[in-house]
Design an enzyme around this catalytic site. Sequence first.
Site, short mmCIF file in Angstrom:
data_model
loop_
_atom_site.label_atom_id
_atom_site.label_comp_id
_atom_site.label_asym_id
_atom_site.label_seq_id
_atom_site.Cartn_x
_atom_site.Cartn_y
_atom_site.Cartn_z
N CYS A 56 26.44 34.10 41.94
CA CYS A 56 25.32 33.17 41.82
C CYS A 56 24.76 32.94 43.23
O CYS A 56 25.53 32.61 44.15
CB CYS A 56 25.78 31.85 41.21
SG CYS A 56 24.48 30.58 41.23
N ASP A 63 29.67 35.58 38.56
CA ASP A 63 29.10 35.69 37.22
C ASP A 63 29.64 36.98 36.62
O ASP A 63 29.68 38.01 37.29
CB ASP A 63 27.57 35.76 37.28
CG ASP A 63 26.95 34.43 37.69
OD1 ASP A 63 27.42 33.39 37.19
OD2 ASP A 63 26.02 34.43 38.50
#
Length: 166
Positions: A56, A63
């Site tokens: 992120c 992620d």
Amino acid sequence: MQGRKTDELAGISLLGRQNTKYAMAYEPQVLEAFANKHPDNDYFVKFNCPEFTSLCPMTGQPDFATIYISYVPDKKLVESNSLKLYLFSFRNHGDFHEDCVNIIMKDLFKLLEPKYIEVLGKFTPRGGISIDPYCNYAKKGAGWEETAKQRLHSHDMQPESVNYRK
């Protein structure tokens, strides 16, 4: 059955290498391609990549996603080991989910110039929300422009079922 000749594999340098080096930063130049022996007929090539990770850009948290890549080749095919190393190079790359799938699609289009390509990211939920960005593109004049439009317009219009709620 005839295999590939050495000259047909001239651009492939990563396959079979014993000491694979994994990039710690985004590295599109690791992608390699080889000649499509069947450019006269249209067919899909699909990759399912269930271990994709990126960061992120705001929090630096990882992620996780499954990335689905489908394309109709023209003159070239992507070499799968180079694709694996390319996708691994996103591990420490900070970008939003939507950016990741668009970057992947554009890098593959630049390398392969396929007749049609689509990329879907199925990201695992964080903060109670999952994001599933989808993008596609058809090479102009290859006969796939209408398909690209239709697939984008009708993509994922049915919500996924939620089995744990009654």
